[in-house]
Design an enzyme around this catalytic site. Structure first.
Site, short mmCIF file in Angstrom:
data_model
loop_
_atom_site.label_atom_id
_atom_site.label_comp_id
_atom_site.label_asym_id
_atom_site.label_seq_id
_atom_site.Cartn_x
_atom_site.Cartn_y
_atom_site.Cartn_z
N GLU A 32 6.75 4.33 0.21
CA GLU A 32 5.60 3.70 0.87
C GLU A 32 5.82 3.64 2.38
OE1 GLU A 32 4.56 -0.48 2.31
OE2 GLU A 32 4.96 -0.59 0.15
N GLU A 56 14.21 4.59 6.69
CA GLU A 56 13.40 3.60 5.98
C GLU A 56 14.10 3.05 4.74
OE1 GLU A 56 10.50 2.45 7.19
OE2 GLU A 56 10.91 3.76 8.90
#
Length: 318
Positions: free
Chosen positions: A181, A256
């Site tokens: 995401e 991330e």
């Protein structure tokens, strides 16, 4: 004097297209209601000894009439009265479609809005339904080539909303959907910026802009009251999720998700860091979050919901 919807469209189209931008609501309303009533009268005149065309053909004709005549007038009218009367006129147009088709009440229910009768090229309409509690019309479509499902919600609301969703069930707590995401919003093929999500937050007119990971799905929703801004947001999000820079740049996932880094200059020891890893460390430091996580795991011990799609800091580096 028109005897077909084509002739009727040709008669009304110049008037609809010649309306000045931001025309008064009363002027637009007068045009759109008069045009719709003329379609209704035409349908009445074609009943009786005249053979009725097939239902599918008549729906296409009424949809073309709505597209060429009614829709330009409604769009040019001043809100909110012009839009409200315009929707009433579309209902009259649907009545005309029913008369042209010799259709039943069931046909009429499916033809509530003339502009939704014909699916866009490459799509198939699966279901149409009026949701009275939301004052909205829902249409479920399927993309023939890919099988992707599209839900369209029509409502008299200035706030325009778009979202793309993926099924992302998990069988562990490594947080892969959560990492993805974050990663897909770190640049794409058309928008190679390092963080277009941050840029959109600073520069767009959005009313909502975010992404969420659920236990079994991941959502990427945007919203704006400005039409041009809305389509810009939707374009960036679609390109991000379908053509992410992370697919070719492994550093995005490392940034991330998780990576090793030197803690400080005086100490050579490595520590684990990462955007999602650090975020979930904060979540797991909350007693309330730990209690909620433990409750869900106890309630659903043998299914996917026992795992944490957001990621357990202990499991993420695995």
């Amino acid at each position: 004097r028109a005897e077909t919807t084509e002739e009727l469209s040709e008669a009304w189209q110049p008037l609809a297209q010649s309306m000045p931008p931001r025309a008064s609501a009363s002027a637009a309303a007068a045009l759109v209601v008069a045009a719709s009533l003329s379609l209704l009268l035409l349908s009445a005149s074609l009943q009786g000894p005249h053979p009725s065309p097939p239902v599918s053909k008549s729906r296409m004709l009424s949809a073309a009439f709505a597209r060429r005549v009614l829709r330009p007038a409604v769009r040019m009218s001043s809100p909110p009265l012009g839009r409200a009367v315009g929707r009433l006129a579309f209902g009259l147009g649907a009545q005309g479609a029913r008369g042209l088709a010799g259709g039943s009440s069931g046909d009429m229910q499916r033809a509530t809005c003339a502009q939704a009768m014909v699916a866009p090229s490459g799509y198939e309409v699966l279901k149409e339904e009026d949701l009275e509690e939301y004052a909205a019309k829902a249409t479920l479509l399927k993309h023939k080539k890919t099988g992707a499902e599209i839900l369209s919600m029509e409502k008299d609301d200035d706030n325009k909303v778009f979202g793309i969703a993926f099924r992302t069930p998990v069988d562990d707590s490594m947080g892969i959907p959560h990492i993805l995401e974050h990663s897909v919003l770190c640049g794409s093929r058309k928008f190679p910026s390092k963080s277009p999500f941050i840029e959109l937050r600073k520069s767009s007119l959005h009313t909502f802009l975010n992404a969420m990971t659920y236990p079994d799905r991941t959502l990427y929703p945007v919203a704006s009251q400005n039409e041009k801004d809305f389509y810009n947001l939707a374009e960036v999000y679609l390109d991000s999720v379908l053509h992410p820079r992370a697919a070719k740049d492994p550093l995005v996932m490392a940034q991330e998700g998780w990576h090793y880094q030197i803690q400080d200059e005086q100490d050579d020891a490595l520590k684990i860091s990462g955007v999602v890893y650090n975020e979930m460390k904060g979540v797991y430091s909350s007693p309330d979050s730990l209690h909620a996580r433990g409750t869900i795991k106890a309630l659903f011990p043998d299914v996917n919901y026992a795992e944490d799609s957001g990621g357990d800091p202990v499991e993420i580096p695995n």
